[in-house]
Scaffold this motif. Sequence first.
Motif, PDB file in Angstrom:
ATOM      1  N   GLY A   1       7.931   1.151  10.553  1.00 16.54           N
ATOM      2  CA  GLY A   1       8.382   0.263   9.498  1.00 16.54           C
ATOM      3  C   GLY A   1       8.212   0.809   8.094  1.00 16.54           C
ATOM      4  O   GLY A   1       8.537   0.116   7.120  1.00 16.54           O
ATOM      5  N   ALA A   2       7.719   2.040   7.968  1.00 22.54           N
ATOM      6  CA  ALA A   2       7.507   2.620   6.641  1.00 22.54           C
ATOM      7  C   ALA A   2       8.802   3.214   6.094  1.00 22.54           C
ATOM      8  O   ALA A   2       9.761   3.457   6.835  1.00 22.54           O
ATOM      9  N   GLN A   3       8.818   3.439   4.783  1.00 18.86           N
ATOM     10  CA  GLN A   3       9.915   4.119   4.097  1.00 18.86           C
ATOM     11  C   GLN A   3       9.333   5.347   3.403  1.00 18.86           C
ATOM     12  O   GLN A   3       8.147   5.377   3.077  1.00 18.86           O
ATOM     13  N   ALA A   4      10.173   6.348   3.137  1.00 19.41           N
ATOM     14  CA  ALA A   4       9.643   7.588   2.553  1.00 19.41           C
ATOM     15  C   ALA A   4      10.605   8.186   1.537  1.00 19.41           C
ATOM     16  O   ALA A   4      11.827   8.045   1.646  1.00 19.41           O
ATOM     17  N   VAL A   5      10.018   8.858   0.562  1.00 21.87           N
ATOM     18  CA  VAL A   5      10.739   9.744  -0.348  1.00 21.87           C
ATOM     19  C   VAL A   5       9.871  10.979  -0.554  1.00 21.87           C
ATOM     20  O   VAL A   5       8.670  10.961  -0.277  1.00 21.87           O
ATOM     21  N   SER A   6      10.488  12.033  -1.064  1.00 21.32           N
ATOM     22  CA  SER A   6       9.730  13.231  -1.406  1.00 21.32           C
ATOM     23  C   SER A   6      10.120  13.670  -2.813  1.00 21.32           C
ATOM     24  O   SER A   6      11.315  13.728  -3.147  1.00 21.32           O
ATOM     25  N   ILE A   7       9.111  13.969  -3.634  1.00 24.28           N
ATOM     26  CA  ILE A   7       9.343  14.456  -4.992  1.00 24.28           C
ATOM     27  C   ILE A   7       8.400  15.632  -5.252  1.00 24.28           C
ATOM     28  O   ILE A   7       7.490  15.900  -4.456  1.00 24.28           O
ATOM     29  N   GLY A   8       8.605  16.323  -6.356  1.00 25.06           N
ATOM     30  CA  GLY A   8       7.711  17.410  -6.721  1.00 25.06           C
ATOM     31  C   GLY A   8       8.198  18.137  -7.954  1.00 25.06           C
ATOM     32  O   GLY A   8       9.343  17.946  -8.391  1.00 25.06           O
TER      33      GLY A   8
ATOM     34  N   THR B   1       3.200   1.100   3.626  1.00 28.49           N
ATOM     35  CA  THR B   1       4.609   0.992   4.017  1.00 28.49           C
ATOM     36  C   THR B   1       5.501   1.890   3.166  1.00 28.49           C
ATOM     37  O   THR B   1       6.651   2.126   3.513  1.00 28.49           O
ATOM     38  N   TYR B   2       4.974   2.385   2.041  1.00 25.89           N
ATOM     39  CA  TYR B   2       5.713   3.300   1.177  1.00 25.89           C
ATOM     40  C   TYR B   2       5.045   4.677   1.235  1.00 25.89           C
ATOM     41  O   TYR B   2       3.866   4.807   0.895  1.00 25.89           O
ATOM     42  N   ILE B   3       5.792   5.687   1.640  1.00 27.53           N
ATOM     43  CA  ILE B   3       5.268   7.050   1.725  1.00 27.53           C
ATOM     44  C   ILE B   3       5.892   7.885   0.610  1.00 27.53           C
ATOM     45  O   ILE B   3       7.116   8.004   0.527  1.00 27.53           O
ATOM     46  N   ILE B   4       5.049   8.462  -0.243  1.00 23.99           N
ATOM     47  CA  ILE B   4       5.521   9.396  -1.262  1.00 23.99           C
ATOM     48  C   ILE B   4       4.986  10.774  -0.896  1.00 23.99           C
ATOM     49  O   ILE B   4       3.799  11.055  -1.051  1.00 23.99           O
ATOM     50  N   ASN B   5       5.861  11.595  -0.366  1.00 21.49           N
ATOM     51  CA  ASN B   5       5.527  12.984  -0.031  1.00 21.49           C
ATOM     52  C   ASN B   5       5.704  13.831  -1.290  1.00 21.49           C
ATOM     53  O   ASN B   5       6.692  13.689  -2.005  1.00 21.49           O
ATOM     54  N   LEU B   6       4.745  14.719  -1.564  1.00 20.76           N
ATOM     55  CA  LEU B   6       4.776  15.533  -2.784  1.00 20.76           C
ATOM     56  C   LEU B   6       5.025  16.999  -2.459  1.00 20.76           C
ATOM     57  O   LEU B   6       4.452  17.892  -3.074  1.00 20.76           O
ATOM     58  N   ASP B   7       5.906  17.252  -1.501  1.00 24.13           N
ATOM     59  CA  ASP B   7       6.154  18.616  -1.031  1.00 24.13           C
ATOM     60  C   ASP B   7       7.552  19.098  -1.385  1.00 24.13           C
ATOM     61  O   ASP B   7       8.084  20.004  -0.754  1.00 24.13           O
ATOM     62  N   SER B   8       8.183  18.499  -2.399  1.00 22.88           N
ATOM     63  CA  SER B   8       9.482  18.989  -2.854  1.00 22.88           C
ATOM     64  C   SER B   8       9.289  19.969  -4.004  1.00 22.88           C
ATOM     65  O   SER B   8       8.231  20.010  -4.639  1.00 22.88           O
ATOM     66  N   GLU B   9      10.328  20.724  -4.303  1.00 24.31           N
ATOM     67  CA  GLU B   9      10.167  21.862  -5.214  1.00 24.31           C
ATOM     68  C   GLU B   9      11.195  21.880  -6.332  1.00 24.31           C
ATOM     69  O   GLU B   9      11.448  22.923  -6.934  1.00 24.31           O
TER      70      GLU B   9
ATOM     71  N   THR C   1       0.848  -1.197   0.000  1.00 18.87           N
ATOM     72  CA  THR C   1       0.000   0.000   0.000  1.00 18.87           C
ATOM     73  C   THR C   1       0.881   1.242   0.000  1.00 18.87           C
ATOM     74  O   THR C   1       1.888   1.320   0.715  1.00 18.87           O
ATOM     75  N   VAL C   2       0.495   2.231  -0.811  1.00 16.29           N
ATOM     76  CA  VAL C   2       1.276   3.459  -0.956  1.00 16.29           C
ATOM     77  C   VAL C   2       0.534   4.617  -0.302  1.00 16.29           C
ATOM     78  O   VAL C   2      -0.666   4.825  -0.537  1.00 16.29           O
ATOM     79  N   ILE C   3       1.250   5.367   0.507  1.00 12.94           N
ATOM     80  CA  ILE C   3       0.710   6.579   1.128  1.00 12.94           C
ATOM     81  C   ILE C   3       1.164   7.779   0.298  1.00 12.94           C
ATOM     82  O   ILE C   3       2.368   8.010   0.142  1.00 12.94           O
ATOM     83  N   ILE C   4       0.228   8.530  -0.231  1.00 12.90           N
ATOM     84  CA  ILE C   4       0.517   9.779  -0.940  1.00 12.90           C
ATOM     85  C   ILE C   4       0.214  10.917   0.025  1.00 12.90           C
ATOM     86  O   ILE C   4      -0.895  11.003   0.560  1.00 12.90           O
ATOM     87  N   GLN C   5       1.180  11.797   0.247  1.00 15.61           N
ATOM     88  CA  GLN C   5       1.002  12.794   1.305  1.00 15.61           C
ATOM     89  C   GLN C   5       1.370  14.195   0.863  1.00 15.61           C
ATOM     90  O   GLN C   5       2.348  14.412   0.126  1.00 15.61           O
ATOM     91  N   GLY C   6       0.569  15.146   1.309  1.00 17.71           N
ATOM     92  CA  GLY C   6       0.855  16.568   1.135  1.00 17.71           C
ATOM     93  C   GLY C   6       0.107  17.346   2.206  1.00 17.71           C
ATOM     94  O   GLY C   6      -0.685  16.771   2.960  1.00 17.71           O
ATOM     95  N   HIS C   7       0.347  18.639   2.266  1.00 13.94           N
ATOM     96  CA  HIS C   7      -0.381  19.453   3.253  1.00 13.94           C
ATOM     97  C   HIS C   7      -1.316  20.417   2.544  1.00 13.94           C
ATOM     98  O   HIS C   7      -1.020  20.921   1.466  1.00 13.94           O
ATOM     99  N   MET C   8      -2.459  20.675   3.176  1.00 16.30           N
ATOM    100  CA  MET C   8      -3.507  21.474   2.540  1.00 16.30           C
ATOM    101  C   MET C   8      -3.350  22.970   2.793  1.00 16.30           C
ATOM    102  O   MET C   8      -3.950  23.782   2.081  1.00 16.30           O
TER     103      MET C   8
END
Length: 486
Positions: free
Chosen positions: A446-453, A164-172, A71-78
Amino acid sequence: MTLQLENLKPKEVFNYFSEISKIPRGSGNEKQVSDYLANEGRRLGLEVIQDESFNVLIKKTATKGYENSPTVIIQGHMDMVCEKNKGTQHDFEKDPIELRVEGDYLYANGTTLGADNGIAVAMGLALLASTDIPHPALEVVYTTDEEESMNGAMNLNGDLFKGTYIINLDSEEEGTITVSCAGGVTALITIDKDFKDVNSKIAYTIDVKGLLGGHSGMEINKQRANSNILMGRILNHLLNHANINFDLVEISGGAKNNAIPREAEAVILVDEKDISKLEVELNNILNIFKHEFRTSDPNIKVLSVKSEKTYNKALTDDVRDKMISTIMLMPSGIQTMSMDIEGLVESSTNLGVINNNEDAFVFEFATRSSVKSLKNVINSKMTLLCKVLDIKLELEDDYPEWEYAKDSKLEEICVNTYEEVTGKKPHIVAIHAGLECGLLLDAIKGAQAVSIGPNMFDVHTPNEHLDIRSTERTWDYLLAILKNIK
């Protein structure tokens, strides 16, 4: 969608970005946009969880063939930073952001755009609404108050997630994969007001303006001027070098502690005999600033205007001196550079705001560090200085650094996918800005994370703009990552 955005690609992403730009979403004012996100999730027939902090979690099942994928977690802030140019008529509590396209870039009219981090919100919604995109099970989570305190992420319940996979979309910056970031804390220094009677003095308003400003994490390495620090230097110069024994009435500057402040203002009272000297010395220190910041911030202005207002009271000399000492002596700007990662700011502070309240002045510092012990050292320096100056210090909204995880499977997938899509190698980076990944990883064991944008520029300023074509490429890259997570 506004007429100018109708032909932009990816259409679904920019359609949602247009919709959320109509909704006020400054930090601390997110209920309306939170309700919109929750209602949109329900409209799409998905599982929606909205917590007491107005964080919103929306879950979507895997498409065919991905039922057994992680399962993939897609994350950002509102929330967004609310900054506007002087003279811009805009109420962030109720007015929509006015969007405009210039060439390949999306701007707002005289205000921050909110692509930080509205573009993550829009991409997440576009994924949730899609019917033809292959993907694992998704948990799309939008947090609140990231720009001021990260309270939303701090209050997330990790038990709600299976991902278990976190993709943060807050990079620039397109083409970079962020794998580590700084932690931080907000330092609030309070100086109580105390007044004395004054007579026969002339009031002048001093303004510092024309500065570039910027993000206090991402752009602290650009050595741009801080208007609050410059104002402290001006007052110190006048009092202790030019020997102009002025009285201080008030001082204020900046809007957010995570933005390098662009403007500051002070009102001082001077004897008539010092007026001509005042103008000369202000010009002298302006020339000093122009020399020091000739490359990094070349358009600095120091303006003085004689006030028609008469003041019968001013701050006591003791309060005035504490104000100047606080600005001049507290740690400011880059404190240390990393010896492990070339070019990485390791620790810094930013005096983002000087608030002029009814009974006190409150200084807001944003402290950042990728090494916890160095953050503690800065806190200790501030604590000791406050004891010496007999002023109050409070530390709040402390959030952890995101440490680099070696041998991350998610990082490997993202790197390989980028090479597959572009034929190039991505940049693997650690940044000095604060992302929420550290808090998410604390909550979701136990999760892993990256950030892209995509490429964004001048975030946290009214000149913030988003690269439209980069947004399309980043969207395609995100879809390729999801397709490759098997």
